[in-house]
Design a protein around this motif. Structure first.
Motif, short mmCIF file in Angstrom:
data_model
loop_
_atom_site.label_atom_id
_atom_site.label_comp_id
_atom_site.label_asym_id
_atom_site.label_seq_id
_atom_site.Cartn_x
_atom_site.Cartn_y
_atom_site.Cartn_z
N THR A 119 0.86 -1.18 0.00
CA THR A 119 0.00 0.00 0.00
C THR A 119 0.90 1.24 0.00
O THR A 119 2.08 1.17 0.35
CB THR A 119 -0.94 0.04 1.22
OG1 THR A 119 -0.17 0.27 2.42
CG2 THR A 119 -1.71 -1.26 1.37
N VAL B 74 -4.13 3.41 5.00
CA VAL B 74 -3.26 2.48 4.27
C VAL B 74 -2.29 1.77 5.20
O VAL B 74 -1.86 0.65 4.90
CB VAL B 74 -2.53 3.18 3.11
CG1 VAL B 74 -3.52 3.70 2.09
CG2 VAL B 74 -1.61 4.29 3.59
N ILE C 73 -3.88 -0.24 -3.28
CA ILE C 73 -4.54 0.68 -2.36
C ILE C 73 -3.62 1.87 -2.11
O ILE C 73 -2.49 1.70 -1.64
CB ILE C 73 -4.88 0.00 -1.03
CG1 ILE C 73 -5.76 -1.24 -1.26
CG2 ILE C 73 -5.59 0.98 -0.09
CD1 ILE C 73 -6.01 -2.05 0.00
#
Length: 274
Positions: free
Chosen positions: A7, A238, A168
Protein backbone atom coordinates in the motif's frame (compact mmCIF):
# COMPACT_ATOMS: atom_id res chain seq x y z
CA UNK A 1 -1.96 -10.93 -10.17
CA UNK A 2 -1.43 -13.35 -7.30
CA UNK A 3 1.38 -11.50 -5.51
CA UNK A 4 0.37 -9.33 -2.57
CA UNK A 5 0.68 -5.65 -3.40
CA UNK A 6 2.01 -3.04 -1.00
CA UNK A 7 0.00 0.00 0.00
CA UNK A 8 1.10 3.61 -0.47
CA UNK A 9 0.54 6.99 1.08
CA UNK A 10 1.29 9.65 -1.53
CA UNK A 11 1.70 13.35 -0.89
CA UNK A 12 -0.21 14.40 -3.99
CA UNK A 13 1.07 17.94 -4.58
CA UNK A 14 -0.89 21.03 -5.50
CA UNK A 15 -3.99 21.21 -7.67
CA UNK A 16 -3.89 19.82 -11.22
CA UNK A 17 -0.09 20.05 -11.47
CA UNK A 18 0.46 17.28 -14.09
CA UNK A 19 -1.65 19.30 -16.53
CA UNK A 20 0.40 22.49 -16.21
CA UNK A 21 3.64 23.90 -17.60
CA UNK A 22 6.13 26.36 -16.18
CA UNK A 23 7.64 26.93 -12.73
CA UNK A 24 4.67 25.62 -10.72
CA UNK A 25 4.75 22.39 -12.71
CA UNK A 26 8.50 22.02 -12.11
CA UNK A 27 7.90 22.23 -8.35
CA UNK A 28 6.64 18.67 -8.54
CA UNK A 29 9.43 17.09 -10.63
CA UNK A 30 10.63 15.02 -7.66
CA UNK A 31 7.10 13.89 -6.89
CA UNK A 32 6.57 12.91 -10.51
CA UNK A 33 9.79 10.89 -10.56
CA UNK A 34 8.69 9.08 -7.41
CA UNK A 35 5.43 8.11 -9.11
CA UNK A 36 7.33 6.80 -12.12
CA UNK A 37 9.52 4.81 -9.76
CA UNK A 38 6.45 3.35 -8.05
CA UNK A 39 5.07 2.23 -11.40
CA UNK A 40 8.40 0.57 -12.17
CA UNK A 41 8.71 -1.20 -8.82
CA UNK A 42 5.21 -2.63 -9.15
CA UNK A 43 6.21 -4.33 -12.41
CA UNK A 44 2.94 -5.60 -13.88
CA UNK A 45 0.04 -3.19 -13.66
CA UNK A 46 -2.44 -3.85 -10.87
CA UNK A 47 -5.84 -5.18 -11.78
CA UNK A 48 -7.43 -2.03 -10.35
CA UNK A 49 -6.63 0.91 -8.08
CA UNK A 50 -8.48 2.07 -4.97
CA UNK A 51 -7.67 5.62 -3.86
CA UNK A 52 -8.64 6.87 -0.40
CA UNK A 53 -8.69 10.58 -1.08
CA UNK A 54 -8.31 13.37 1.45
CA UNK A 55 -10.41 15.47 -0.90
CA UNK A 56 -13.56 13.44 -0.35
CA UNK A 57 -15.16 13.70 3.07
CA UNK A 58 -18.51 12.20 4.07
CA UNK A 59 -20.52 11.50 7.19
CA UNK A 60 -19.60 7.85 7.11
CA UNK A 61 -18.00 6.33 4.02
CA UNK A 62 -18.86 6.41 0.34
CA UNK A 63 -17.43 4.55 -2.64
CA UNK A 64 -17.45 5.76 -6.24
CA UNK A 65 -19.34 3.14 -8.22
CA UNK A 66 -19.92 4.66 -11.65
CA UNK A 67 -18.70 2.93 -14.79
CA UNK A 68 -17.31 6.13 -16.33
CA UNK A 69 -16.64 8.63 -13.55
CA UNK A 70 -16.50 12.31 -14.32
CA UNK A 71 -14.27 14.92 -12.70
CA UNK A 72 -14.35 17.06 -9.57
CA UNK A 73 -12.43 20.32 -10.02
CA UNK A 74 -11.85 20.98 -6.33
CA UNK A 75 -9.33 23.80 -6.67
CA UNK A 76 -9.32 27.46 -7.63
CA UNK A 77 -7.06 30.00 -9.28
CA UNK A 78 -5.67 27.73 -11.99
CA UNK A 79 -5.78 28.26 -15.79
CA UNK A 80 -9.12 27.77 -17.51
CA UNK A 81 -8.09 24.60 -19.31
CA UNK A 82 -7.61 22.80 -15.98
CA UNK A 83 -11.37 22.98 -15.44
CA UNK A 84 -11.96 20.92 -18.59
CA UNK A 85 -9.34 18.18 -18.24
CA UNK A 86 -10.39 14.54 -18.07
CA UNK A 87 -8.72 11.52 -16.59
CA UNK A 88 -10.57 8.87 -18.55
CA UNK A 89 -9.90 5.71 -16.57
CA UNK A 90 -12.97 3.52 -16.18
CA UNK A 91 -14.60 2.98 -12.84
CA UNK A 92 -15.34 -0.48 -11.50
CA UNK A 93 -18.80 -1.13 -10.06
CA UNK A 94 -17.63 -4.64 -9.18
CA UNK A 95 -14.70 -3.38 -7.11
CA UNK A 96 -16.90 -0.76 -5.47
CA UNK A 97 -19.31 -3.52 -4.43
CA UNK A 98 -16.42 -5.65 -3.17
CA UNK A 99 -15.18 -2.76 -1.02
CA UNK A 100 -18.67 -2.24 0.35
CA UNK A 101 -18.97 -5.93 1.22
CA UNK A 102 -15.57 -6.08 2.95
CA UNK A 103 -16.37 -3.04 5.05
CA UNK A 104 -19.87 -4.26 5.84
CA UNK A 105 -18.58 -7.63 7.01
CA UNK A 106 -16.49 -5.75 9.56
CA UNK A 107 -19.33 -3.56 10.75
CA UNK A 108 -18.49 -0.42 8.76
CA UNK A 109 -21.28 0.80 6.52
CA UNK A 110 -20.47 2.45 3.20
CA UNK A 111 -22.79 3.66 0.47
CA UNK A 112 -22.21 3.40 -3.25
CA UNK A 113 -22.07 6.72 -5.11
CA UNK A 114 -22.52 6.29 -8.88
CA UNK A 115 -22.14 10.02 -9.51
CA UNK A 116 -18.86 10.79 -7.75
CA UNK A 117 -16.06 11.87 -10.09
CA UNK A 118 -12.28 11.81 -9.68
CA UNK A 119 -10.99 14.67 -7.52
CA UNK A 120 -7.49 16.06 -7.77
CA UNK A 121 -6.29 13.94 -4.87
CA UNK A 122 -6.79 11.07 -7.29
CA UNK A 123 -6.21 12.27 -10.84
CA UNK A 124 -3.13 14.34 -9.96
CA UNK A 125 -1.24 11.20 -8.98
CA UNK A 126 -2.87 8.80 -11.41
CA UNK A 127 -1.96 10.87 -14.47
CA UNK A 128 1.81 10.31 -14.02
CA UNK A 129 1.39 6.89 -12.40
CA UNK A 130 -0.82 5.36 -15.10
CA UNK A 131 -0.99 7.80 -18.03
CA UNK A 132 -2.70 5.22 -20.25
CA UNK A 133 -5.90 5.89 -18.25
CA UNK A 134 -6.94 2.27 -18.76
CA UNK A 135 -6.76 0.74 -15.26
CA UNK A 136 -10.09 0.61 -13.40
CA UNK A 137 -10.14 3.20 -10.65
CA UNK A 138 -12.36 3.56 -7.60
CA UNK A 139 -12.34 6.26 -4.93
CA UNK A 140 -13.18 5.80 -1.26
CA UNK A 141 -14.02 8.75 0.95
CA UNK A 142 -12.75 9.45 4.43
CA UNK A 143 -15.13 9.96 7.34
CA UNK A 144 -15.19 13.59 8.43
CA UNK A 145 -14.90 12.56 12.06
CA UNK A 146 -11.20 11.95 11.23
CA UNK A 147 -11.20 9.22 13.88
CA UNK A 148 -7.83 7.43 13.49
CA UNK A 149 -9.10 4.23 15.12
CA UNK A 150 -12.00 4.06 12.67
CA UNK A 151 -9.71 4.59 9.68
CA UNK A 152 -7.21 2.02 10.92
CA UNK A 153 -10.07 -0.48 11.09
CA UNK A 154 -11.16 0.58 7.62
CA UNK A 155 -7.69 -0.28 6.33
CA UNK A 156 -7.63 -3.62 8.09
CA UNK A 157 -10.89 -4.60 6.41
CA UNK A 158 -9.55 -3.58 3.00
CA UNK A 159 -6.38 -5.66 3.33
CA UNK A 160 -7.71 -8.70 1.37
CA UNK A 161 -7.81 -6.53 -1.75
CA UNK A 162 -4.01 -6.58 -1.79
CA UNK A 163 -4.12 -10.29 -2.65
CA UNK A 164 -6.68 -9.63 -5.38
CA UNK A 165 -4.52 -7.35 -7.53
CA UNK A 166 -5.91 -4.09 -6.15
CA UNK A 167 -3.44 -1.31 -5.43
CA UNK A 168 -4.54 0.68 -2.36
CA UNK A 169 -3.34 4.29 -2.24
CA UNK A 170 -3.96 6.90 0.41
CA UNK A 171 -3.74 10.34 -1.14
CA UNK A 172 -3.06 13.39 1.02
CA UNK A 173 -0.03 15.41 2.10
CA UNK A 174 2.42 14.79 4.91
CA UNK A 175 2.16 18.52 5.70
CA UNK A 176 -1.05 20.41 4.99
CA UNK A 177 -1.30 23.91 6.37
CA UNK A 178 -2.11 25.99 3.31
CA UNK A 179 -2.04 29.26 5.23
CA UNK A 180 1.62 28.80 6.17
CA UNK A 181 2.91 26.55 3.37
CA UNK A 182 4.57 29.34 1.41
CA UNK A 183 6.05 31.22 4.35
CA UNK A 184 8.77 30.68 6.90
CA UNK A 185 6.08 29.63 9.39
CA UNK A 186 5.75 26.26 7.66
CA UNK A 187 9.43 25.33 7.66
CA UNK A 188 9.81 23.89 11.15
CA UNK A 189 6.37 22.27 11.48
CA UNK A 190 6.81 20.46 8.17
CA UNK A 191 10.37 19.41 9.01
CA UNK A 192 9.67 18.23 12.55
CA UNK A 193 6.43 16.45 11.74
CA UNK A 194 8.06 14.77 8.74
CA UNK A 195 10.91 13.58 10.95
CA UNK A 196 8.33 12.10 13.34
CA UNK A 197 6.60 10.37 10.45
CA UNK A 198 9.84 8.83 9.23
CA UNK A 199 10.74 7.62 12.72
CA UNK A 200 7.25 6.24 13.24
CA UNK A 201 6.61 4.73 9.82
CA UNK A 202 10.07 3.65 8.64
CA UNK A 203 12.69 3.57 11.39
CA UNK A 204 10.53 2.38 14.26
CA UNK A 205 9.13 -1.14 14.70
CA UNK A 206 5.94 -1.87 12.81
CA UNK A 207 4.23 -3.22 15.92
CA UNK A 208 4.47 0.22 17.59
CA UNK A 209 3.26 2.20 14.58
CA UNK A 210 -0.43 1.82 15.28
CA UNK A 211 -0.23 3.27 18.77
CA UNK A 212 1.75 6.28 17.55
CA UNK A 213 -0.76 6.99 14.79
CA UNK A 214 -3.68 6.73 17.18
CA UNK A 215 -2.07 9.56 19.15
CA UNK A 216 -0.56 11.50 16.25
CA UNK A 217 -1.52 14.83 17.83
CA UNK A 218 1.27 14.25 20.36
CA UNK A 219 3.87 14.42 17.59
CA UNK A 220 6.11 17.52 17.38
CA UNK A 221 4.18 20.51 16.02
CA UNK A 222 1.43 18.14 14.88
CA UNK A 223 -1.36 20.71 14.81
CA UNK A 224 0.85 23.29 13.13
CA UNK A 225 1.45 20.73 10.37
CA UNK A 226 -2.18 19.58 10.19
CA UNK A 227 -4.67 22.14 11.54
CA UNK A 228 -7.26 19.88 9.94
CA UNK A 229 -6.24 16.25 9.44
CA UNK A 230 -8.12 15.48 6.22
CA UNK A 231 -4.81 15.04 4.36
CA UNK A 232 -3.29 12.83 7.07
CA UNK A 233 -6.13 10.37 7.67
CA UNK A 234 -5.62 8.51 4.33
CA UNK A 235 -2.18 7.58 5.67
CA UNK A 236 -3.78 5.95 8.71
CA UNK A 237 -6.03 3.87 6.48
CA UNK A 238 -3.26 2.48 4.27
CA UNK A 239 -1.18 1.65 7.34
CA UNK A 240 -4.16 -0.31 8.63
CA UNK A 241 -4.15 -2.36 5.43
CA UNK A 242 -0.50 -3.33 6.00
CA UNK A 243 -0.37 -3.01 9.76
CA UNK A 244 2.44 -5.40 10.65
CA UNK A 245 4.55 -4.83 7.54
CA UNK A 246 7.60 -2.65 7.09
CA UNK A 247 7.45 0.94 5.91
CA UNK A 248 9.69 2.65 3.37
CA UNK A 249 10.24 6.21 2.19
CA UNK A 250 9.44 6.57 -1.53
CA UNK A 251 9.46 10.36 -1.90
CA UNK A 252 11.12 13.09 0.14
CA UNK A 253 11.49 16.76 -0.68
CA UNK A 254 12.80 19.57 1.51
CA UNK A 255 11.85 22.49 -0.74
CA UNK A 256 8.28 21.90 -1.83
CA UNK A 257 6.79 25.34 -2.53
CA UNK A 258 10.31 26.60 -1.83
CA UNK A 259 10.42 25.74 1.89
CA UNK A 260 8.24 22.80 2.89
CA UNK A 261 9.28 19.22 3.70
CA UNK A 262 7.02 16.51 2.26
CA UNK A 263 7.19 12.73 1.97
CA UNK A 264 5.41 9.65 0.63
CA UNK A 265 5.58 6.13 2.04
CA UNK A 266 5.14 2.48 1.05
CA UNK A 267 3.96 -0.27 3.38
CA UNK A 268 4.76 -3.89 2.59
CA UNK A 269 7.18 -5.33 0.07
CA UNK A 270 7.15 -4.67 -3.63
CA UNK A 271 6.34 -7.77 -5.73
CA UNK A 272 9.89 -8.23 -6.98
CA UNK A 273 11.27 -8.86 -3.48
CA UNK A 274 8.54 -11.12 -2.14
Amino acid sequence: MSTRLPTYFISHGGGPWPYLDGPFRRTFDQLEQSLLDIRKELNDAPRAVLVISGHWEENGFAISSGEQPGMVYDYSGFPEHTYHIRYKAPGSPALAKRVQELLGAGGIGARLDPDRGFDHGTFSIMKPLYPGEDIPLVQLSIDRSYDPALHLQLGRLLAPLRDEGVLIIGSGLSYHNLREARGVEGVEPSRQFDAWLQQTLVAGPANERTEHLLHWEQAPLARAAHPKEDHLIPLVAVVGAAEEESGALVYHQKDLFGRITASSFRFGNVPSVQ
